[in-house]
Design an enzyme around this catalytic site. Structure first.
Site, mmCIF file in Angstrom:
data_model
loop_
_atom_site.group_PDB
_atom_site.id
_atom_site.type_symbol
_atom_site.label_atom_id
_atom_site.label_comp_id
_atom_site.label_asym_id
_atom_site.label_seq_id
_atom_site.Cartn_x
_atom_site.Cartn_y
_atom_site.Cartn_z
ATOM 1 N N ILE A 1 10.817 -42.204 7.637
ATOM 2 C CA ILE A 1 11.227 -43.513 7.089
ATOM 3 C C ILE A 1 12.673 -43.882 7.451
ATOM 4 C CG2 ILE A 1 9.561 -43.746 5.208
ATOM 5 C CD1 ILE A 1 11.734 -42.608 3.338
ATOM 6 N N HIS B 1 9.458 -28.978 8.964
ATOM 7 C CA HIS B 1 8.910 -30.141 9.666
ATOM 8 C C HIS B 1 9.505 -30.175 11.062
ATOM 9 C CE1 HIS B 1 12.499 -31.227 7.395
ATOM 10 N NE2 HIS B 1 12.809 -32.004 8.418
ATOM 11 N N HIS C 1 10.487 -32.678 14.090
ATOM 12 C CA HIS C 1 10.725 -34.074 14.444
ATOM 13 C C HIS C 1 10.177 -34.337 15.839
ATOM 14 C CE1 HIS C 1 13.914 -34.942 11.342
ATOM 15 N NE2 HIS C 1 14.017 -33.616 11.374
#
Ligand code: AMP
Ligand code: ZN
Length: 140
Positions: free
Chosen positions: A30, A98, A100
């Site tokens: 986001i 995570h 990217h």
């Protein structure tokens, strides 16, 4: 556990999902650093590369390959940066592993991969490599 990505995985908070499979979820970042910036996470909580199982990480990196291919085609990206941070010292903010996926274009000037190319001390580099080799854990 108060983990924002676990909440996304549990459907408790919204996310723009790209790939939703048994072990892995991919969704759009986001706060994108480029158009198409997305994140790929294991569904089972693991804070970082030190905690995640090799099998979950394998599932994540397989999904990264597919998502990177997809976003490159979808946006006609000229390159893709794949980035993963571990620990506050490496600027990790969300403590749920995570990866990217950051689509790139020529001369986009993103400050993610342009560290100064200064030749290192080869003896020091070799010494570090020797030490690292001594610490490689067995494959599990
Ligand atoms: P880092 O932990 O530094 O690797 O980065 C965490 C990334 O997660 C940042 O790029 C944030 O923009 C992104 N992020 C944080 N919260 C959300 C959310 N709710 N949905 C999507 N991306 C998020
Ligand atoms: Zn989590």
């Amino acid at each position: 556990m108060d983990c924002i990505f676990c909440k996304i995985i549990a459907g408790e908070i919204p996310a723009v999902k790209v790939l939703d499979e048994e072990l892995v979820l991919a969704f759009m970042d986001i706060n994108p650093s480029s158009r198409g910036h997305m994140l790929v996470t294991p569904k089972k909580h693991a804070e970082n590369i030190f905690e995640i199982s090799e099998s979950d990480l394998a599932a994540v990196i397989k999904a990264v390959k597919r998502c990177a291919t997809a976003v490159k085609e979808a946006l006609k990206a000229e390159g893709v940066t794949v980035l993963q941070l571990n620990g506050k010292a490496s600027d990790q903010i969300v403590p749920h592993l995570h990866i990217h996926i950051i689509p790139r274009w020529e001369n986009d000037g993103l400050p993610v991969s342009n560290w100064e190319m200064k030749p290192g001390d080869m003896e020091e580099i070799k010494g570090i490599a020797r030490k690292v080799k001594e610490h490689i854990p067995p494959s599990s």
